[in-house]
Motif scaffolding. Structure first.
Motif, PDB file in Angstrom:
ATOM      1  N   ALA A   1       8.522  14.058 -10.338  1.00  0.00           N
ATOM      2  CA  ALA A   1       8.504  12.744  -9.684  1.00  0.00           C
ATOM      3  C   ALA A   1       7.539  11.787 -10.379  1.00  0.00           C
ATOM      4  O   ALA A   1       7.847  10.597 -10.563  1.00  0.00           O
ATOM      5  CB  ALA A   1       8.117  12.919  -8.212  1.00  0.00           C
ATOM      6  N   ALA A   2       6.386  12.326 -10.759  1.00  0.00           N
ATOM      7  CA  ALA A   2       5.401  11.477 -11.449  1.00  0.00           C
ATOM      8  C   ALA A   2       5.955  10.959 -12.773  1.00  0.00           C
ATOM      9  O   ALA A   2       5.756   9.787 -13.131  1.00  0.00           O
ATOM     10  CB  ALA A   2       4.109  12.271 -11.679  1.00  0.00           C
ATOM     11  N   MET A   3       6.691  11.810 -13.478  1.00  0.00           N
ATOM     12  CA  MET A   3       7.256  11.371 -14.765  1.00  0.00           C
ATOM     13  C   MET A   3       8.376  10.360 -14.561  1.00  0.00           C
ATOM     14  O   MET A   3       8.523   9.406 -15.340  1.00  0.00           O
ATOM     15  CB  MET A   3       7.771  12.587 -15.550  1.00  0.00           C
TER      16      MET A   3
ATOM     17  N   GLY B   1       0.806  -1.220   0.000  1.00  0.00           N
ATOM     18  CA  GLY B   1       0.000   0.000   0.000  1.00  0.00           C
ATOM     19  C   GLY B   1       0.833   1.262   0.000  1.00  0.00           C
ATOM     20  O   GLY B   1       0.308   2.349   0.200  1.00  0.00           O
ATOM     21  N   ASP B   2       2.162   1.135  -0.200  1.00  0.00           N
ATOM     22  CA  ASP B   2       2.976   2.346  -0.307  1.00  0.00           C
ATOM     23  C   ASP B   2       4.032   2.191  -1.388  1.00  0.00           C
ATOM     24  O   ASP B   2       4.411   1.077  -1.759  1.00  0.00           O
ATOM     25  CB  ASP B   2       3.617   2.718   1.042  1.00  0.00           C
ATOM     26  N   VAL B   3       4.487   3.321  -1.893  1.00  0.00           N
ATOM     27  CA  VAL B   3       5.349   3.323  -3.062  1.00  0.00           C
ATOM     28  C   VAL B   3       6.753   2.852  -2.729  1.00  0.00           C
ATOM     29  O   VAL B   3       7.428   2.258  -3.569  1.00  0.00           O
ATOM     30  CB  VAL B   3       5.391   4.729  -3.706  1.00  0.00           C
ATOM     31  N   PHE B   4       7.211   3.096  -1.488  1.00  0.00           N
ATOM     32  CA  PHE B   4       8.562   2.655  -1.149  1.00  0.00           C
ATOM     33  C   PHE B   4       8.638   1.133  -1.134  1.00  0.00           C
ATOM     34  O   PHE B   4       9.590   0.537  -1.643  1.00  0.00           O
ATOM     35  CB  PHE B   4       9.006   3.213   0.213  1.00  0.00           C
ATOM     36  N   ASN B   5       7.632   0.489  -0.543  1.00  0.00           N
ATOM     37  CA  ASN B   5       7.660  -0.972  -0.529  1.00  0.00           C
ATOM     38  C   ASN B   5       7.379  -1.561  -1.911  1.00  0.00           C
ATOM     39  O   ASN B   5       7.729  -2.706  -2.167  1.00  0.00           O
ATOM     40  CB  ASN B   5       6.680  -1.512   0.509  1.00  0.00           C
TER      41      ASN B   5
ATOM     42  N   PHE C   1      14.042   5.006  -9.846  1.00  0.00           N
ATOM     43  CA  PHE C   1      12.958   4.811  -8.878  1.00  0.00           C
ATOM     44  C   PHE C   1      13.318   5.503  -7.551  1.00  0.00           C
ATOM     45  O   PHE C   1      12.494   6.207  -6.948  1.00  0.00           O
ATOM     46  CB  PHE C   1      12.736   3.315  -8.663  1.00  0.00           C
ATOM     47  N   LEU C   2      14.561   5.325  -7.097  1.00  0.00           N
ATOM     48  CA  LEU C   2      14.993   5.965  -5.848  1.00  0.00           C
ATOM     49  C   LEU C   2      14.959   7.486  -5.960  1.00  0.00           C
ATOM     50  O   LEU C   2      14.528   8.184  -5.033  1.00  0.00           O
ATOM     51  CB  LEU C   2      16.406   5.492  -5.481  1.00  0.00           C
ATOM     52  N   PHE C   3      15.435   8.018  -7.091  1.00  0.00           N
ATOM     53  CA  PHE C   3      15.364   9.477  -7.306  1.00  0.00           C
ATOM     54  C   PHE C   3      13.918   9.952  -7.223  1.00  0.00           C
ATOM     55  O   PHE C   3      13.617  10.978  -6.584  1.00  0.00           O
ATOM     56  CB  PHE C   3      15.959   9.845  -8.665  1.00  0.00           C
ATOM     57  N   ALA C   4      13.027   9.203  -7.871  1.00  0.00           N
ATOM     58  CA  ALA C   4      11.614   9.602  -7.885  1.00  0.00           C
ATOM     59  C   ALA C   4      11.034   9.594  -6.472  1.00  0.00           C
ATOM     60  O   ALA C   4      10.304  10.519  -6.083  1.00  0.00           O
ATOM     61  CB  ALA C   4      10.817   8.656  -8.789  1.00  0.00           C
ATOM     62  N   LEU C   5      11.370   8.563  -5.701  1.00  0.00           N
ATOM     63  CA  LEU C   5      10.861   8.485  -4.322  1.00  0.00           C
ATOM     64  C   LEU C   5      11.390   9.633  -3.471  1.00  0.00           C
ATOM     65  O   LEU C   5      10.657  10.209  -2.651  1.00  0.00           O
ATOM     66  CB  LEU C   5      11.257   7.138  -3.703  1.00  0.00           C
ATOM     67  N   GLY C   6      12.666   9.981  -3.679  1.00  0.00           N
ATOM     68  CA  GLY C   6      13.245  11.086  -2.931  1.00  0.00           C
ATOM     69  C   GLY C   6      12.537  12.398  -3.231  1.00  0.00           C
ATOM     70  O   GLY C   6      12.184  13.160  -2.311  1.00  0.00           O
ATOM     71  N   VAL C   7      12.310  12.672  -4.503  1.00  0.00           N
ATOM     72  CA  VAL C   7      11.624  13.914  -4.896  1.00  0.00           C
ATOM     73  C   VAL C   7      10.198  13.920  -4.375  1.00  0.00           C
ATOM     74  O   VAL C   7       9.702  14.935  -3.856  1.00  0.00           O
ATOM     75  CB  VAL C   7      11.647  14.070  -6.439  1.00  0.00           C
ATOM     76  N   LEU C   8       9.547  12.774  -4.482  1.00  0.00           N
ATOM     77  CA  LEU C   8       8.146  12.685  -4.047  1.00  0.00           C
ATOM     78  C   LEU C   8       8.021  12.904  -2.541  1.00  0.00           C
ATOM     79  O   LEU C   8       7.141  13.643  -2.082  1.00  0.00           O
ATOM     80  CB  LEU C   8       7.602  11.297  -4.431  1.00  0.00           C
ATOM     81  N   TYR C   9       8.912  12.298  -1.778  1.00  0.00           N
ATOM     82  CA  TYR C   9       8.844  12.450  -0.314  1.00  0.00           C
ATOM     83  C   TYR C   9       9.201  13.872   0.097  1.00  0.00           C
ATOM     84  O   TYR C   9       8.614  14.435   1.027  1.00  0.00           O
ATOM     85  CB  TYR C   9       9.790  11.446   0.355  1.00  0.00           C
ATOM     86  N   ALA C  10      10.153  14.460  -0.625  1.00  0.00           N
ATOM     87  CA  ALA C  10      10.552  15.831  -0.284  1.00  0.00           C
ATOM     88  C   ALA C  10       9.430  16.825  -0.534  1.00  0.00           C
ATOM     89  O   ALA C  10       9.327  17.843   0.161  1.00  0.00           O
ATOM     90  CB  ALA C  10      11.787  16.217  -1.106  1.00  0.00           C
ATOM     91  N   THR C  11       8.591  16.553  -1.499  1.00  0.00           N
ATOM     92  CA  THR C  11       7.539  17.511  -1.854  1.00  0.00           C
ATOM     93  C   THR C  11       6.203  17.222  -1.177  1.00  0.00           C
ATOM     94  O   THR C  11       5.407  18.144  -0.947  1.00  0.00           O
ATOM     95  CB  THR C  11       7.326  17.532  -3.376  1.00  0.00           C
ATOM     96  N   THR C  12       5.934  15.952  -0.878  1.00  0.00           N
ATOM     97  CA  THR C  12       4.622  15.627  -0.281  1.00  0.00           C
ATOM     98  C   THR C  12       4.741  15.151   1.165  1.00  0.00           C
ATOM     99  O   THR C  12       3.744  15.165   1.892  1.00  0.00           O
ATOM    100  CB  THR C  12       3.907  14.531  -1.103  1.00  0.00           C
ATOM    101  N   GLY C  13       5.917  14.653   1.563  1.00  0.00           N
ATOM    102  CA  GLY C  13       6.101  14.186   2.931  1.00  0.00           C
ATOM    103  C   GLY C  13       5.553  12.801   3.202  1.00  0.00           C
ATOM    104  O   GLY C  13       5.451  12.386   4.362  1.00  0.00           O
ATOM    105  N   THR C  14       5.196  12.071   2.171  1.00  0.00           N
ATOM    106  CA  THR C  14       4.646  10.736   2.381  1.00  0.00           C
ATOM    107  C   THR C  14       4.892   9.861   1.153  1.00  0.00           C
ATOM    108  O   THR C  14       5.046  10.383   0.035  1.00  0.00           O
ATOM    109  CB  THR C  14       3.136  10.798   2.652  1.00  0.00           C
ATOM    110  N   LEU C  15       4.938   8.535   1.386  1.00  0.00           N
ATOM    111  CA  LEU C  15       5.005   7.577   0.275  1.00  0.00           C
ATOM    112  C   LEU C  15       3.871   6.562   0.367  1.00  0.00           C
ATOM    113  O   LEU C  15       3.799   5.651  -0.457  1.00  0.00           O
ATOM    114  CB  LEU C  15       6.363   6.850   0.277  1.00  0.00           C
ATOM    115  N   ASN C  16       3.042   6.708   1.411  1.00  0.00           N
ATOM    116  CA  ASN C  16       1.860   5.858   1.502  1.00  0.00           C
ATOM    117  C   ASN C  16       0.884   6.270   0.399  1.00  0.00           C
ATOM    118  O   ASN C  16       0.581   7.451   0.239  1.00  0.00           O
ATOM    119  CB  ASN C  16       1.212   6.020   2.886  1.00  0.00           C
TER     120      ASN C  16
END
Length: 516
Positions: free
Chosen positions: A209-211, A126-130, A172-187
């Motif tokens: 991040a979406a791209m 249920g989360d993008v990191f996992n 994928f790791l870059f995308a997760l980093g950008v996503l977490y930095a901007t939204t504060g969540t990966l759930n």
């Protein structure tokens, strides 16, 4: 509720047991792997039955509350994908054991179970990191399966596969980093909630991040311009492994449907239209590449591999619409194309084991030529989308849902012309393999008689019932998808509606406060 983690836990426990305890005894490893995979089919069927009422179930590992804890989410779509994986795995496992592929290395069954763990986890998380973690698990296992049996060509193709996927993992790791930095969540539920609150003028990094995520998922789904790894990988992998890999591309398609359909999809102002704008033309080109590849292939396994590329293009053309109706059509085609690809790879393994060469050139007819020809005909019309099998209905559903004036010409033209070229390619291959090979070539010299006393070359062994069962099973599933198309589509319609019901998903994962 604990059953939700069983599709991940069961193969995760079984794989090291097989790898450390049973690796020297193929009979024991085979029995344990069969028992585990059969149990997985039963568990998956039970999980699917739990979702028929439309409820979404959440499993919180360690009872940590989301969005901080790890959650597994079971809804209609994830349950369907886990069941699809387990049924395909059981069929492939049967084929590998019946043909002896599993005995060509000590770790086949351990890697097979690790692969199932990764795929099931990717569908349930249920989360993008996992999702990233389970991607890595299934990729590590697939590296080993890819080179199972050894061989220089296989090792070379495996190396290319590793390099491409490592590049994808880095992105994928870059995308997760950008996503977490901007939204504060990966759930995923929390991400969907926060994406609804981001203003368009503040969404630049989120769109990046979406791209990046779209590119990563495109690598997994073999979508243009990152589809080039698939023909070489699938064509050089052991055929049963290639049949199992039919679900690997679907993991990429699932990730696009799940992540881009909810967190970045329609109605999310910050990213509205971005995913479709890139996905649709890429899918169109993917169809073209697949069809031209089928037409120009000079060997059987690359031909089948290119047909898989084309089928992914057709699936993602439907996904790109991001509507419940088109998603329903795409999911029906996803089920069909998975078993159609598996049927072709399993049959090709039986044919090539007796023919001795995968080149599409004239050779003497092999044993059971008529039976193999009939099976190839059935599997080919399934993949090409000809009646009466489910491929025809699948493409019909896809075309029927793509009626937007801005895209209808491209979508219909690509699917129809791609299907025509695929039919021609498979007809050419079947003609060379099974028809022309039985007829003496015009003007050819008469066959030379072996000198008396010299032993004639030994004829290849006939395929036994156990070796033919998996191919018949996949074709029977294609026929069943056509016969029971009505109930299947009804289920998929409910699945798509649940997928696009964001508030219910958020409420199920985060609780009442999140849903509101």
């Amino acid at each position: 509720m604990h059953w939700i983690i069983a599709p991940v836990l069961l193969p995760a426990l079984l794989a090291p047991m097989i790898g450390f305890v049973m690796r020297h005894d193929i009979v024991l490893a085979r029995a344990a792997s069969f028992a585990g995979t059969a149990c997985l089919v039963g568990i998956s069927a039970y999980l699917l039955s739990m979702t028929l009422g439309g409820e979404t179930f959440v499993y919180r590992l360690g009872d940590w509350q989301p969005p901080f804890g790890i959650v597994l989410v079971l809804d209609r779509l994830s349950a369907l994908m886990v069941l699809l994986t387990s049924v395909l795995a059981l069929i492939v496992l049967w084929h590998a054991a019946a043909t002896g592929w599993d005995s060509r290395g000590r770790h086949f069954h351990a890697l097979f179970q690790f692969q199932l763990m990764g795929v099931a986890g990717a569908f349930l998380t249920g989360d993008v990191f996992n999702l990233f973690v389970f991607f890595e698990v299934l990729l590590i296992a697939s590296y080993g399966l890819m080179i199972h049996g050894g061989g220089q060509q296989r090792l070379g193709a495996g190396l290319q596969y590793i390099v491409i996927n490592l590049a994808g993992s880095t992105l994928f790791l870059f995308a997760l980093g950008v996503l977490y930095a901007t939204t504060g969540t990966l759930n995923l539920a929390d991400l969907t909630l926060r994406m609804q609150e981001i203003a368009v003028e503040d969404a630049a990094l989120v769109r990046v991040a979406a791209m990046l995520l779209m590119i990563v998922f495109a690598v997994k789904a073999a979508l243009f311009p990152v589809q080039f790894w698939l023909p070489g990988t699938y064509a050089n992998a052991p055929a049963p492994v290639a049949a199992l890999f039919a679900i690997m591309t679907k993991v990429g398609a699932y990730a696009i449907i799940r992540v881009h359909g909810s967190a970045f999809g329609p109605g999310i102002e910050a990213t509205d239209g971005q995913s479709a704008a890139w996905l649709f033309p890429a899918a169109i080109v993917t169809i073209a590449i697949g069809a031209v590849g089928v037409l120009g292939a000079k060997r059987l396994l690359p031909l089948i591999s290119f047909s898989v590329v084309g089928s992914m293009g057709t699936l993602l053309v439907a996904v790109a619409a991001f509507t419940p109706e088109a998603t329903t059509a795409g999911l029906y085609y996803l089920l069909h194309s998975t078993f159609a690809a598996a049927a072709l790879f399993l049959l090709a393994d039986l044919v090539l084991a007796r023919r001795g060469s995968e080149a599409l050139s004239l050779l003497p007819a092999t044993v059971q030529n008529g039976l193999f020809a009939a099976l190839f005909f059935a599997a080919a019309i399934g993949m090409a989308g000809m009646p009466p099998l489910s491929g025809f209905l699948g493409k019909l559903f896809v075309l029927d849902t793509l009626r937007d004036p801005g895209t209808i010409v491209w979508a219909w033209s690509s699917v129809l012309i791609g299907s025509l070229l695929t039919i021609v390619g498979f007809a050419r291959a079947g003609s060379i393999l099974f028809w022309k090979s039985t007829a003496p070539e015009a003007g050819a010299p008469p066959a030379v008689q072996e000198p008396e006393g010299r032993a004639e070359p030994e004829a290849p062994a006939r395929a036994g019932v156990a070796q033919l069962v998996p191919t018949f099973a996949t074709l029977a599933i294609l026929a069943s998808l056509a016969v029971f198309a009505g109930p299947v589509v009804d289920f998929l319609e409910a699945t798509s509606l649940q997928l696009y019901d964001r508030s219910s998903y958020i409420e199920a994962v985060l609780g009442q406060s999140g849903g509101n």
